[in-house]
Every structure is written in C-alpha cells, then in structure tokens.
Scaffold this active site. Structure first.
Site, PDB file in Angstrom:
ATOM      1  N   GLU A 278       2.377  -3.295  -5.122  1.00 56.27           N
ATOM      2  CA  GLU A 278       1.628  -4.330  -5.838  1.00 56.27           C
ATOM      3  C   GLU A 278       1.288  -5.527  -4.961  1.00 56.27           C
ATOM      4  O   GLU A 278       0.198  -6.099  -5.082  1.00 56.27           O
ATOM      5  CB  GLU A 278       2.429  -4.791  -7.063  1.00 56.27           C
ATOM      6  CG  GLU A 278       2.616  -3.737  -8.133  1.00 56.27           C
ATOM      7  CD  GLU A 278       3.852  -2.874  -7.941  1.00 56.27           C
ATOM      8  OE1 GLU A 278       4.155  -2.040  -8.810  1.00 56.27           O
ATOM      9  OE2 GLU A 278       4.530  -3.032  -6.888  1.00 56.27           O
TER      10      GLU A 278
ATOM     11  N   LYS B 195       8.257  18.611 -10.750  1.00 55.87           N
ATOM     12  CA  LYS B 195       8.045  17.724 -11.884  1.00 55.87           C
ATOM     13  C   LYS B 195       7.535  18.536 -13.073  1.00 55.87           C
ATOM     14  O   LYS B 195       6.610  19.341 -12.934  1.00 55.87           O
ATOM     15  CB  LYS B 195       7.033  16.642 -11.496  1.00 55.87           C
ATOM     16  CG  LYS B 195       7.108  15.364 -12.296  1.00 55.87           C
ATOM     17  CD  LYS B 195       6.235  14.286 -11.667  1.00 55.87           C
ATOM     18  CE  LYS B 195       6.357  12.982 -12.433  1.00 55.87           C
ATOM     19  NZ  LYS B 195       5.550  11.907 -11.827  1.00 55.87           N
TER      20      LYS B 195
ATOM     21  N   ARG C 111       4.952  -8.631  -9.961  1.00 58.53           N
ATOM     22  CA  ARG C 111       5.541  -8.306  -8.661  1.00 58.53           C
ATOM     23  C   ARG C 111       4.693  -8.832  -7.500  1.00 58.53           C
ATOM     24  O   ARG C 111       5.147  -8.849  -6.363  1.00 58.53           O
ATOM     25  CB  ARG C 111       5.709  -6.792  -8.532  1.00 58.53           C
ATOM     26  CG  ARG C 111       6.396  -6.152  -9.720  1.00 58.53           C
ATOM     27  CD  ARG C 111       6.714  -4.699  -9.473  1.00 58.53           C
ATOM     28  NE  ARG C 111       8.009  -4.560  -8.833  1.00 58.53           N
ATOM     29  CZ  ARG C 111       8.500  -3.415  -8.383  1.00 58.53           C
ATOM     30  NH1 ARG C 111       7.786  -2.314  -8.458  1.00 58.53           N
ATOM     31  NH2 ARG C 111       9.692  -3.361  -7.831  1.00 58.53           N
TER      32      ARG C 111
END
Length: 620
Positions: A363, A278, A391
């Site tokens: 979530e 990354k 969510r």
C-alpha cells in the site's frame, strides 16, 4: 464421523494418518457447509487443513505461539482448536469472527485483518519469551502474497540480525511461482536438509570455519549458497540470516510433520517453504481460487452464488466509470495494491494493460508510485479499500499532499462493510483525510454522483479523495459525466424545524427519514454535503440564517469527522446552534450484516428519525 467426536488438539496426537486424512476431509466439508450459508474466505482455509493438523500435532499451543498472517486462512484452526461447535455462527452478528481475535480464544495469539504483520508480531513474542525466560516455540504462517509487502521483509531483516532460536516462519506458497522445485524429490531433499545429522554437521562445520576465519569462512559460505541455490529457491532467505528449508508438499501430512519436527531442532531462525493448493477439496474453489478467496453465500452442490435482485454495486459503477474516463483521457492510469477484482478493475486491466499497475500487497509503495506518475504528468487513480489506505497514511501526507500532486484516491469499502468486521470497516477515512492540507475529500450520494465526482477529480489539480461504500447502490440511472464545482453542496429538501446535513450513503437515508417525519408534522430540510473538504461555507452560512437545529449524518466515526468539521466552522465564527452528530460511535463495531449494523449505530432512515424525535422531545 471423526470430527463429531473431536474434543480438541490433544486428540490429534493419538490419531493414525488414515484417521487424520479422514478428519481433513471432514474439516473441509464443514467449512464448505458453513460458508455456503454465511459466505466467507473459502479457498484460503481449504488449502491449509493438513498444515493446521501438522502444527497442532508437532507444537503445543497456546504455550507455543502460532501466528497466522491476516487470519482468513484460519478457519481450520478455529475448528480444530476450541470453536468447532461455534463455527456455524461464523461472521454472524454475535458469532465468531472471520479473522483471528485474541479475545475470542487463547489459541488466537495475535489478531489481524491486514496482511504481512505475522513476522513482526512473532518476533515480538520471541524476544518477550526470551527476556521473560519463558519456554515455547514461535511459529508464523504467512502466504506468498503477504510476503510481497515491505513490512514482512523489514521483520525478516530484523529477525535475521537477532538470530533467535525456536523461531519458525512458514511460507505458505499457494499461488505465486516461487517454488519451481516441487514433487517427491524436493520433499525428500527437504527432509534430509532439515534432519538432525545434516543440521548438526552444518552447525559444527560453521563453528569450525568461523574459528578459522578469513578466506576459509568466505569460501564455505559461498559454497553452501551455491549448492543450496542449485536445489532450492531460498537463497534470498539464507542471505537474510534464515535457515531455508523447502519447498515441502503442504498436503503430504507425514512429510510435513517430519519436516516440522526436524526444524524444531535447528539452531537459529528457520524459514520453511510449504506449497499448498488454494481451495483444495472443492472444485469451484480449486479452479478459480481468486474468485473464491472471499465470497457471498453459494449453492454448495454447484458453486453457484446466491444472488438476490439488487442494483449494481458501488464498486461496479466505479469500475465502468474509470474505463470510460480512460477512453476519454489517455493520461488516466490506475494503481492498486493487489485488489484488482475487489476494486472492480478487471475490465480496466483487460482494456488498458499498459495503464494498469497491480503492485501487490504494498500500500505504501502504491501511493508513492502514484505520486511519481503524477509528477511526470499522468493522472493516476490509486484504488484502495478505506481500511487499507490507513497503511499508506504517511505517504498520502508526505509524498502526495505536501507536494500538491494530482493523485485521485478511489476509496472503496468506506463505512461499515458488514461481516468482515472491525478490521475492515472503513470508518476513519473522513477523519484522517480531512485534517490533511491540500486534500479534497468527497463522497457521492448515488451512482451518477460517483461518476461525476470521479470526473471532477480527474479534471482538477490537487490530491482528490473519493470514498464510496461496499454493496449495492441505489439504482439511480446514470449518464454522461459532468463537472461538479469543488466544495459545493446541494439542498435537496427545505424544512422549518431543522436541517440534516448528510454525506455519502446516508443522504438518501436522511431523505427517507425526513419524509417519514413529515407524516408526524416534523419538517426537516436535507442537504447533500458531498464535499467534506472544502465545505460549502456559503451554503452553511445561509442554512444558519434559517435553522437552529442541525443534524449531521456520516458513515464515519463521529470523532474528527464531518460533524466535527461543521462544529469547528460554527465555533470559529461564533455561531451558536444546536448540533447533533450522528455517525459511528467511538468504539470498534463488531461484524454482522451491513444494514443491521447501520441500524444499530443509527445512520439508516429509522435511526436518523429516532434521533430527531429524541432531540425535539428534549427541546419541548
């Protein structure tokens, strides 16, 4: 400059690897240039440049469907498909989105700003292609963080059951330690495992052993699992019905391309495990990929963020307040679904590691986990972005509110968030929370009131939702927390011609609008309607005895929000008043500067004053 002359994906198929390496450097350079000016998701895109090139060389989108999970890692995709020239408008009002959008390009097969949807969507594409007898592969790219969500495993389970062909999931592993077997030997083994000879032999042996059935089939399966378990971490995916290949170096373009060509020939669903770095190609992002996941504009040369003098952010005020609350009360615990930095919880996590729980991108689990903590007597604070709490809606209703569990929901990024656009605008929470029984819903006008409402929420016994916006607050001095009576409003300014009932961020905007209008002889009252549920009915009745014109202002959709609540109250009591509801109109709002968007929808001081003038003009 190779990128300057680049015309589209067809160009990639005729380039040498030397040219492709140079192109990868130029794409990274372009991303850094644009995000330094505009901000954006820097580290994710920098990590998948070679993967993007390999996908466009091996597959033929849009005939072959490529679904990028979330989409914030797809900046190279935008550049190398059909938006190279538009890329400088990234995240600007009227420009291209920071995420994938179907209406933006035929190459964007599926739009998303929330994680872990790619495999479900991809399976839908695959089944539809099969039923409609349409050719083409379906490829999904999902990050290791997104793979922590239950939805991803629900989709893997379903796909493993259906066992579709030409269905390839690419697990982009750039952070978690789920790929211990990396390097040249592992890449070599993956190329062999994915090769035609090994796969054809494997399928023939499988069919033969299946024909024999019984103990022979079971023995073969166990042996294969044992051997693959020795050299790869992918046994869980094999158990789910996938052919696991990897891990493969996602920056080794020749090896990656060879493996992708091989997996195209494998029968049944494939999970290709790719490891990437990354932030690759930009040292600040490589050294701190978490910070550089999504950033504001910065100085390209040093990586220093360009900071303008401003008050503390709402998020930082909350972060400091929750630390103070935890020092005062040992029962306070914090839960977040992978948003420690974004929700301002770094200090809390450092000071109270045993009372801090980052559950990953989960979530729903975060919400019900908080419910269990509350049921046993703790005081959980569940920290969500407004748009992510959507969510967990069933869990909020079923697991928390129905059981009257004392969970405090700290809802960051409420209202219009700016450049991230419609997938991240938190403009529905007042509506979707207001209709839930037992739920207290509130929003602070400033920093001190945020602290006071958090303290109030921790010192009562019902589900409590506290929502606050993104960005700098108003710079109000803060002190010790104090209790605010639940359901109480405060009258900030008395008027004669009407009254503005404002919630949260727009309260100070309403005050500013009222001050400007007084210069024109229009005298409006202003009320801080900090509790959306329960409302201050006694004050509202008193206001009805004094005013005929009511203007409600909220940074939430006008459909079912605070203004709707005021209208319901008046209707149920047979009170006839003129009510103007200001808020987010019934449409998705595009990306753009936060204050520009607030002005466009009319919830800043200028917009409120404009609406009042129009209303009074119509009366006269």
């Amino acid at each position: 400059m190779i990128l300057e002359k680049y015309t589209g994906p067809i160009d990639l198929k005729y380039m040498t690897y030397e040219e492709l390496e140079k192109l990868a450097e130029e794409v990274r350079d372009y991303i850094i240039d644009v995000t330094a000016k505009n901000g954006g998701h820097v580290a994710p895109g920098l990590g998948v440049v070679e993967l993007t090139i390999a996908l466009l060389r091996v597959f033929d989108p849009p005939k072959d469907v490529i679904v990028w999970d979330i989409g914030h890692q797809a900046y190279p995709w935008k550049i190398l498909t059909d938006r190279k020239d538009q890329f400088p408008t990234l995240r600007q009002y009227g420009g291209i989105s920071g995420f994938l959008r179907r209406e933006e390009s035929p190459y964007d097969a599926f739009g998303a700003g929330h994680s872990s949807t790619s495999i479900s969507a991809g399976l839908g594409f695959r089944v539809a292609k099969d039923l409609l007898k349409r050719d083409g592969y379906v490829v999904m790219v999902i990050g290791d963080g997104a793979m922590t969500a239950g939805m991803a495993f629900e989709a893997l389970n379903n796909a493993g059951h259906l066992r579709p062909n030409k269905f390839i999931v690419i697990l982009n592993d750039n952070e978690m330690s789920i790929s211990p077997n990396v390097g040249a030997i592992s890449t070599y083994l993956s190329k062999i495992i994915s090769g035609r000879f090994v796969q054809e032999t494997r399928q023939k042996v499988k069919r033969l052993v299946h024909h024999l059935g019984g103990p022979a089939e079971r023995f073969m399966k166990l042996t294969e699992e044992f051997l693959k378990g020795l050299i790869s971490p992918g046994i869980i995916f094999e158990e789910l019905g996938f052919n696991y290949i990897g891990p493969v170096n996602g920056h080794d373009l020749p090896a990656l391309e060879t493996t992708l060509k091989n997996v195209k020939e494998i029968e049944g669903p494939v999970l290709l495990h790719v490891y990437t770095k990354k932030g690759k190609g930009y040292k600040p992002a490589e050294n701190d990929p978490v910070t550089w996941h999504g950033v504001a504009p910065y100085k390209r040369e040093s990586g220093e963020f360009i900071k303008k003098p401003s008050p503390p952010t709402w998020t930082s005020v909350f972060g400091k307040a929750i630390v103070k609350m935890a020092e005062m009360d040992e029962k306070v615990v914090v839960i977040t679904p992978a948003m420690k930095e974004g929700s301002g919880l770094v200090e809390f996590a450092e000071k109270f590691p045993n009372r801090f729980f980052d559950v990953g991108i989960a979530e729903q689990h975060a919400c019900t986990f908080a419910g269990g903590l509350a049921a046993e007597g703790l005081k959980p604070v569940a920290c969500y972005y407004s748009t992510f709490l959507q969510r967990a809606y069933d869990q909020v209703i079923h697991d928390i509110a129905l059981q009257k569990l004392h969970v405090v929901f700290a809802i960051d990024r409420a209202g219009l968030v700016g450049e991230d656009g419609p997938t991240h605008h938190g403009v529905f929470d007042l509506s979707y929370l207001r209709c839930i029984p037992n739920m207290i819903v509130c929003a602070p006008k400033d920093e001190q009131e945020l602290i006071d409402l958090l303290y109030t929420g921790l010192n009562q016994n019902l589900p409590f939702a506290l929502r606050y916006p993104r960005g700098p607050a108003y710079g109000v001095p803060t002190g010790d927390p104090k209790l605010i009576p639940v359901g109480s409003w405060e009258e900030l300014l008395e008027g004669e011609d009407g009254v503005i009932l404002a919630v949260g961020y727009p309260v100070y905007q309403a005050l500013k609008a009222a001050e400007e209008l007084r210069k024109e002889g229009i005298r409006l009252g202003v009320v801080n309607a900090r509790f959306v549920k329960p409302m201050d009915e006694q004050m509202l009745l008193d206001l009805c005895s004094r005013y005929d014109l009511f203007i409600t202002v909220e940074d939430n959709t006008v459909v079912g929000g605070f203004g709707s609540g005021v209208l319901e109250f008046l209707s149920n009591r047979g009170i006839l008043k003129r009510v103007i509801t200001l808020g987010i109109p019934d449409r998705f709002i595009e990306h753009g500067n936060q204050n520009l968007l607030r002005n466009l929808v009319g919830i800043d001081a200028e917009g409120i004053a404009r609406s009042v003038r129009q209303a009074l003009r119509r009366v006269l």
